[in-house]
Scaffold this active site. Structure first.
Site, PDB file in Angstrom:
ATOM      1  N   CYS A 177       1.070  -1.366  -0.238  1.00 53.79           N
ATOM      2  CA  CYS A 177       0.131  -0.164  -0.394  1.00 53.79           C
ATOM      3  C   CYS A 177       1.387   1.272   0.079  1.00 53.79           C
ATOM      4  CB  CYS A 177      -0.743   0.066   0.923  1.00 53.79           C
ATOM      5  SG  CYS A 177      -2.133  -1.202   1.159  1.00 53.79           S
ATOM      6  N   HIS A 180      -3.205   6.638   2.811  1.00 55.94           N
ATOM      7  CA  HIS A 180      -3.220   5.716   2.480  1.00 55.94           C
ATOM      8  C   HIS A 180      -5.126   5.701   2.290  1.00 55.94           C
ATOM      9  CE1 HIS A 180      -4.278   1.603   1.423  1.00 55.94           C
ATOM     10  NE2 HIS A 180      -3.901   1.285   2.674  1.00 55.94           N
ATOM     11  N   ASN A 228     -10.559   0.145  -0.004  1.00 61.21           N
ATOM     12  CA  ASN A 228      -9.265   0.008  -0.128  1.00 61.21           C
ATOM     13  C   ASN A 228      -8.100  -0.922  -1.159  1.00 61.21           C
ATOM     14  OD1 ASN A 228      -6.352  -0.462   0.690  1.00 61.21           O
ATOM     15  ND2 ASN A 228      -6.539  -1.241   2.497  1.00 61.21           N
TER      16      ASN A 228
END
Length: 328
Positions: A126, A250, A284
């Site tokens: 990520c 993120h 996500n």
């Protein structure tokens, strides 16, 4: 060998770099919390309360990482008004290619029309987009590259157990891209990065097939350790936190995003600093989440050209990275 070795010539590139264009794509299929509740023991309010997600996008069986990366990358070139022939390097941060060989980047470059490109994938999970952006900037400033296309692309639904409530409600698919090029004035700051390999067991591939994460441990680590990385990036760029117009962490969990913003405001960031919450409708998307969020915010008018953006990525590894950039 006799005598001294010859002195090597070192090239010198641009004095600075800038993001020239952005692009993104998501699958058409929208999956709501109610859709997931039909399969597992969960409900809409439970998901919203814990991770802040309302819906996410899932790719179809035949829609792959490379396909999404091509679409996002081509949009970034069009946004910048740059022809594929003028790009010489393609970097594709990702952690969900179905096999390590061949990489995504060479295929993406060819399909976009970037011929004979330097092309490589980068796996920092990520944190991948921030790693890629930092490398792209340094390649250009060193003279090793002219214009670099960085594309975070993920198909996380390939590596998520659809019956695991702890991960299936969070992860999704998509791609986001940025074209980085030379500039006279800095538009991409130095990268502040690092890792915590001793914490590798917090996020890993269970049975080499499905993502596992220790949710509470990741939450505690992210809410205490990520904000200092963001502050370091601002310091390296010579920017005060009060100069930051937009914060894009993120998009891991809305509660983590809000906690990072709160800590930065306590250290001097403005109350009116815009904070990305793209996770609400995108989920996500790992290395794609930061460029996806930035492109969506620009399209929505919540971010303007010239805004000072602080991006910070963090994830499996544990790897983390942050930098200041100017929105194109």
């Amino acid at each position: 060998m006799t005598g001294r070795p010859p002195a090597l010539s070192l090239t010198h590139g641009a004095p600075a770099t800038r993001v020239l264009g952005l692009g993104s794509t998501q699958p058409d299929r929208v999956v709501t919390n109610h859709d997931l509740a039909a399969r597992m023991d969960t409900d809409d309010q439970w998901i919203r309360d814990r991770v802040g997600i309302v819906e996410r996008r899932f790719a179809d069986e035949d829609e792959q990482v490379v396909d999404m990366a091509v679409t996002a990358g081509a949009k970034a070139l069009a946004d910048a008004g740059v022809a594929p022939a003028d790009v010489d390097t393609v970097i594709v941060p990702n952690c969900t290619m179905p096999a390590p060989i061949p990489n995504a980047a060479a295929q993406v470059a060819d399909r976009i029309g970037v011929r004979a490109a330097g092309a490589f994938d980068l796996n920092a999970a990520c944190a991948g987009f921030c790693y890629g952006l930092g490398i792209a900037s340094d390649l250009i400033r060193s003279g090793s590259a002219g214009q670099v296309l960085v594309i975070g692309a993920e198909k996380l639904t390939d590596v998520v157990d659809p019956d695991d409530r702890s991960t299936a409600i969070i992860f999704a698919d998509g791609a986001g891209a940025a074209l980085v090029g030379p500039a006279t004035d800095a538009g991409v700051g130095p990268v502040a990065w690092g890792s915590a390999g001793d914490l590798v067991d917090m996020i890993y591939m269970r049975e080499n097939r499905y993502i596992f994460q220790e949710g509470q441990s990741v939450f505690r680590w992210a809410t205490t350790q990520v904000a200092p990385v963001a502050m370091r990036a601002a310091e390296l760029a010579g920017v005060e936190l009060s100069d930051v117009d937009v914060l894009i962490p993120h998009q891991a969990n809305l509660r983590i995003v809000e906690a990072i913003a709160k800590r930065l405001r306590a250290k001097g960031a403005r109350e009116d600093m815009v904070v990305a919450d793209d996770i609400r409708y995108s989920g996500n998307t790992s290395s794609a989440s930061i460029p996806l969020a930035l492109d969506h915010m620009r399209a929505a008018g919540t971010v303007d050209s010239g805004d000072v953006v602080l991006a910070v990525g963090f994830g499996a590894g544990l790897s983390y990275a942050a930098q200041i950039l100017i929105c194109p």
